[in-house]
Design a protein around this motif. Structure first.
Motif, PDB file in Angstrom:
ATOM      1  N   ALA A   1     -10.934  84.352 -27.993  1.00 27.12           N
ATOM      2  CA  ALA A   1     -11.929  85.400 -27.745  1.00 27.12           C
ATOM      3  C   ALA A   1     -11.822  85.885 -26.305  1.00 27.12           C
ATOM      4  O   ALA A   1     -11.864  87.098 -26.032  1.00 27.12           O
ATOM      5  CB  ALA A   1     -13.332  84.877 -28.045  1.00 27.12           C
ATOM      6  N   ALA A   2     -11.635  84.954 -25.359  1.00 24.85           N
ATOM      7  CA  ALA A   2     -11.492  85.340 -23.950  1.00 24.85           C
ATOM      8  C   ALA A   2     -10.249  86.216 -23.773  1.00 24.85           C
ATOM      9  O   ALA A   2     -10.271  87.229 -23.060  1.00 24.85           O
ATOM     10  CB  ALA A   2     -11.390  84.090 -23.078  1.00 24.85           C
ATOM     11  N   ARG A   3      -9.199  85.841 -24.455  1.00 28.22           N
ATOM     12  CA  ARG A   3      -7.970  86.619 -24.357  1.00 28.22           C
ATOM     13  C   ARG A   3      -8.177  88.052 -24.857  1.00 28.22           C
ATOM     14  O   ARG A   3      -7.709  89.016 -24.251  1.00 28.22           O
ATOM     15  CB  ARG A   3      -6.912  85.938 -25.216  1.00 28.22           C
ATOM     16  N   GLU A   4      -8.886  88.192 -25.991  1.00 28.94           N
ATOM     17  CA  GLU A   4      -9.143  89.528 -26.536  1.00 28.94           C
ATOM     18  C   GLU A   4     -10.028  90.329 -25.582  1.00 28.94           C
ATOM     19  O   GLU A   4      -9.786  91.510 -25.332  1.00 28.94           O
ATOM     20  CB  GLU A   4      -9.802  89.437 -27.917  1.00 28.94           C
ATOM     21  N   ALA A   5     -11.087  89.686 -25.050  1.00 25.39           N
ATOM     22  CA  ALA A   5     -12.010  90.393 -24.150  1.00 25.39           C
ATOM     23  C   ALA A   5     -11.279  90.885 -22.903  1.00 25.39           C
ATOM     24  O   ALA A   5     -11.546  91.977 -22.388  1.00 25.39           O
ATOM     25  CB  ALA A   5     -13.169  89.482 -23.778  1.00 25.39           C
ATOM     26  N   ALA A   6     -10.324  90.067 -22.434  1.00 30.48           N
ATOM     27  CA  ALA A   6      -9.603  90.411 -21.200  1.00 30.48           C
ATOM     28  C   ALA A   6      -8.670  91.611 -21.385  1.00 30.48           C
ATOM     29  O   ALA A   6      -8.085  92.113 -20.416  1.00 30.48           O
ATOM     30  CB  ALA A   6      -8.821  89.197 -20.695  1.00 30.48           C
ATOM     31  N   LYS A   7      -8.541  92.098 -22.632  1.00 25.49           N
ATOM     32  CA  LYS A   7      -7.695  93.275 -22.858  1.00 25.49           C
ATOM     33  C   LYS A   7      -8.326  94.569 -22.340  1.00 25.49           C
ATOM     34  O   LYS A   7      -7.640  95.573 -22.203  1.00 25.49           O
ATOM     35  CB  LYS A   7      -7.390  93.414 -24.358  1.00 25.49           C
ATOM     36  N   TYR A   8      -9.652  94.541 -22.088  1.00 28.68           N
ATOM     37  CA  TYR A   8     -10.330  95.755 -21.625  1.00 28.68           C
ATOM     38  C   TYR A   8     -10.355  95.791 -20.096  1.00 28.68           C
ATOM     39  O   TYR A   8     -10.968  94.912 -19.476  1.00 28.68           O
ATOM     40  CB  TYR A   8     -11.760  95.811 -22.157  1.00 28.68           C
ATOM     41  N   PRO A   9      -9.738  96.787 -19.505  1.00 29.53           N
ATOM     42  CA  PRO A   9      -9.696  96.839 -18.034  1.00 29.53           C
ATOM     43  C   PRO A   9     -11.085  97.007 -17.402  1.00 29.53           C
ATOM     44  O   PRO A   9     -11.297  96.582 -16.266  1.00 29.53           O
ATOM     45  CB  PRO A   9      -8.804  98.053 -17.739  1.00 29.53           C
ATOM     46  N   HIS A  10     -12.039  97.599 -18.146  1.00 29.61           N
ATOM     47  CA  HIS A  10     -13.351  97.854 -17.524  1.00 29.61           C
ATOM     48  C   HIS A  10     -14.239  96.619 -17.497  1.00 29.61           C
ATOM     49  O   HIS A  10     -15.307  96.635 -16.903  1.00 29.61           O
ATOM     50  CB  HIS A  10     -14.063  99.010 -18.238  1.00 29.61           C
ATOM     51  N   ILE A  11     -13.820  95.527 -18.135  1.00 31.62           N
ATOM     52  CA  ILE A  11     -14.618  94.300 -18.070  1.00 31.62           C
ATOM     53  C   ILE A  11     -14.320  93.585 -16.749  1.00 31.62           C
ATOM     54  O   ILE A  11     -13.159  93.404 -16.379  1.00 31.62           O
ATOM     55  CB  ILE A  11     -14.348  93.408 -19.299  1.00 31.62           C
ATOM     56  N   GLU A  12     -15.405  93.213 -16.048  1.00 30.57           N
ATOM     57  CA  GLU A  12     -15.234  92.664 -14.701  1.00 30.57           C
ATOM     58  C   GLU A  12     -15.238  91.141 -14.660  1.00 30.57           C
ATOM     59  O   GLU A  12     -14.587  90.534 -13.820  1.00 30.57           O
ATOM     60  CB  GLU A  12     -16.348  93.200 -13.776  1.00 30.57           C
ATOM     61  N   ARG A  13     -15.980  90.521 -15.585  1.00 37.81           N
ATOM     62  CA  ARG A  13     -16.076  89.066 -15.532  1.00 37.81           C
ATOM     63  C   ARG A  13     -16.317  88.509 -16.930  1.00 37.81           C
ATOM     64  O   ARG A  13     -17.123  89.034 -17.704  1.00 37.81           O
ATOM     65  CB  ARG A  13     -17.243  88.663 -14.616  1.00 37.81           C
ATOM     66  N   ILE A  14     -15.599  87.450 -17.256  1.00 43.35           N
ATOM     67  CA  ILE A  14     -15.764  86.773 -18.548  1.00 43.35           C
ATOM     68  C   ILE A  14     -16.053  85.309 -18.257  1.00 43.35           C
ATOM     69  O   ILE A  14     -15.200  84.592 -17.738  1.00 43.35           O
ATOM     70  CB  ILE A  14     -14.473  86.896 -19.403  1.00 43.35           C
ATOM     71  N   ASP A  15     -17.277  84.871 -18.564  1.00 43.45           N
ATOM     72  CA  ASP A  15     -17.620  83.456 -18.401  1.00 43.45           C
ATOM     73  C   ASP A  15     -17.452  82.762 -19.747  1.00 43.45           C
ATOM     74  O   ASP A  15     -18.057  83.165 -20.742  1.00 43.45           O
ATOM     75  CB  ASP A  15     -19.078  83.302 -17.937  1.00 43.45           C
ATOM     76  N   MET A  16     -16.631  81.743 -19.786  1.00 41.71           N
ATOM     77  CA  MET A  16     -16.410  81.028 -21.035  1.00 41.71           C
ATOM     78  C   MET A  16     -16.960  79.618 -20.904  1.00 41.71           C
ATOM     79  O   MET A  16     -16.444  78.823 -20.113  1.00 41.71           O
ATOM     80  CB  MET A  16     -14.913  81.004 -21.333  1.00 41.71           C
ATOM     81  N   VAL A  17     -18.018  79.319 -21.655  1.00 41.76           N
ATOM     82  CA  VAL A  17     -18.684  78.030 -21.555  1.00 41.76           C
ATOM     83  C   VAL A  17     -18.319  77.192 -22.782  1.00 41.76           C
ATOM     84  O   VAL A  17     -18.777  77.447 -23.890  1.00 41.76           O
ATOM     85  CB  VAL A  17     -20.216  78.205 -21.479  1.00 41.76           C
ATOM     86  N   GLU A  18     -17.450  76.227 -22.566  1.00 45.47           N
ATOM     87  CA  GLU A  18     -16.960  75.395 -23.669  1.00 45.47           C
ATOM     88  C   GLU A  18     -17.308  73.943 -23.345  1.00 45.47           C
ATOM     89  O   GLU A  18     -17.038  73.465 -22.238  1.00 45.47           O
ATOM     90  CB  GLU A  18     -15.447  75.600 -23.812  1.00 45.47           C
ATOM     91  N   ILE A  19     -17.877  73.258 -24.303  1.00 46.75           N
ATOM     92  CA  ILE A  19     -18.328  71.891 -24.043  1.00 46.75           C
ATOM     93  C   ILE A  19     -17.159  70.927 -23.882  1.00 46.75           C
ATOM     94  O   ILE A  19     -17.237  69.949 -23.146  1.00 46.75           O
ATOM     95  CB  ILE A  19     -19.286  71.429 -25.170  1.00 46.75           C
ATOM     96  N   ASP A  20     -16.048  71.237 -24.531  1.00 42.48           N
ATOM     97  CA  ASP A  20     -14.961  70.262 -24.617  1.00 42.48           C
ATOM     98  C   ASP A  20     -13.701  70.743 -23.886  1.00 42.48           C
ATOM     99  O   ASP A  20     -12.906  71.517 -24.425  1.00 42.48           O
ATOM    100  CB  ASP A  20     -14.651  69.998 -26.094  1.00 42.48           C
TER     101      ASP A  20
END
Lengths: 288, 288
Positions: free
Chosen positions: A101-120
């Motif tokens: 999901a992070a990889r897909e979100a990072a495809k948009y240049p206008h997104i500035e920050r992606i916080d990925m909270v994974e327990i494991d």
């Protein structure tokens, strides 16, 4: 002789992984090899190479995603909310340890920050090292990995994210509480006033109670809520649901033009058609 | 001790049916009981009662349709062409031994005659007697059962049907020739000048060659051709394709209003959205 976990069996000279989750339906994958197999404090984490689906992430013996079809799930849980929000800049992903999901979100240049909270953390490590087909060897500086409990992370935050994506595993094991009302109330609060959230809401055929319950909660909490579907071959029943909640933007008004990104499943037509639900779903859904 | 066919196994006091078709992926269904089990001149025919999917038709050890999800396939192969044709009166079904397509077609009062040509009478007998969830105990006088080879039946006919539905099993065994060009040429000829045909064209994930080939032939033969999709949980990969050919009516112009019939999956939104294809399908399809 190697000691395998109970869901791995050697038969006729081949290794087979058999999902034990369902009592009356067994799906067995023939394996080329087991690439990674370790226990974390939360679950057993495996990366295997299958004959029919390529490499796969297996948690506690259940296939979570495969090189063959993982993009369907990851594209659908990510691009739908990111295209329905007119200007997403800050994205929160809860779970999503495979990094898809992070990889897909990072495809948009206008997104500035992606916080990925994974327990494991072990899931992320294993997928980054051994499942590049899904994780894409993610090194985008906009992606921040936070190894923490998603429930705790959202507790004392508010008004911070444009889009929240809940990419959880099944509601047994570590993800159990990610299907409860209190968590969705917290998500509502961490979203900005025009925020959109989406969560995977299980199989419309085999987990109707989970889906109905999730859809009911989101309908109560958000101005707009809608369930959409996709076919995920390696999930039981193939048909899979996602449920979105939106504070301001109606979920049935599509943008004139979506930002073009490289995808294998998702496109503008899929965005417009994924909210068209079969009659049996309309009947049991509060937002159908 | 009862002698079971090779795809049935007794294990831990339960009967299990394991599809042997795929070498690297085994799907096993726990059975409550075997209701019917006989060999015809064409194949082995079984009706079983499964725990998770209810009763199921099994041909040569492969699950063809189940009480739980059979309506999805039957509704999608039937209602899509019958709604896209403005005035269908005479319908030909090739195959469809479970009687589900005939049952769906018979829901339209304006249809005058449904000819169902099935090579294997034993399949129809077994489904009528033991699979009423699919066959509906079909006794509509407009339905004519013709137990013959579909290939032969269409050879010396022309200009006779408004809609032809090819509801075949996989392209191995009795249905093999139903995927060949000569058969589609015959279908084109048995259709009236404004006729529409549809066939099941296998999995877009696991049988891309069959689908591409079918779509290519229909594109050459018909003025309009289009592939559409649905999720059929008990078919490998879940995602399933159907390909339609039309002599006169464009397949992307939808009627203002469809005749309302009682369905569980199909509806007007599904009709309009089922032609929206994932990007990977558009890439390999000649009509994508």
């Amino acid at each position: 002789m190697t000691k395998y976990p109970e869901w791995i069996e050697e038969k006729d000279g081949s290794l087979w992984l058999t999902e034990y989750e369902r009592e009356n339906l067994k799906i067995s994958y023939r394996l080329k090899e087991i690439i990674f197999s370790e226990s974390s404090p939360f679950q057993h984490v495996m990366i295997v190479d299958t004959f029919d689906f390529g490499r796969a992430l297996v948690l506690d013996g259940i296939v979570q995603t495969t090189a063959l079809d993982g993009h369907i799930y990851n594209e659908m849980i990510t691009h739908v909310p990111l295209c329905l929000h007119p200007n997403p800049k800050k994205v929160l992903i809860i779970g999503g340890g495979d990094c898809g999901a992070a990889r897909e979100a990072a495809k948009y240049p206008h997104i500035e920050r992606i916080d990925m909270v994974e327990i494991d953390e072990l899931v992320v490590k294993a997928c980054k090292a051994h499942l590049p087909e899904i994780s894409g060897n993610l090194s985008d500086p906009r992606v921040h990995f936070i190894f923490d409990d998603g429930l705790r992370f959202v507790k004392d935050r508010r008004n911070e994210y444009d889009v929240v994506i809940v990419d959880s595993s099944d509601p047994i094991g570590p993800a159990e509480h990610l299907f409860e009302r209190g968590f969705y109330e917290d998500l509502h609060r961490v979203l900005k006033d025009d925020g959109i959230m989406v969560c995977q809401s299980q199989s419309p055929i085999f987990h109707q109670n989970v889906l109905r319950n999730t859809a009911s909660i989101l309908k109560e909490l958000f101005a707009f809520s809608k369930t959409y579907i996709a076919t995920v071959p390696t999930y039981p029943g193939g048909l899979w649901s996602f449920t979105a909640g939106s504070k301001t933007y109606p979920l049935d008004r599509f943008p004139d033009r979506i930002t073009p990104v490289e995808t294998k499943y998702f496109n503008e037509e899929i965005l417009k058609s994924c909210f068209s639900l079969p009659t049996f779903m309309k009947k049991f859904l509060p937002n159908g």
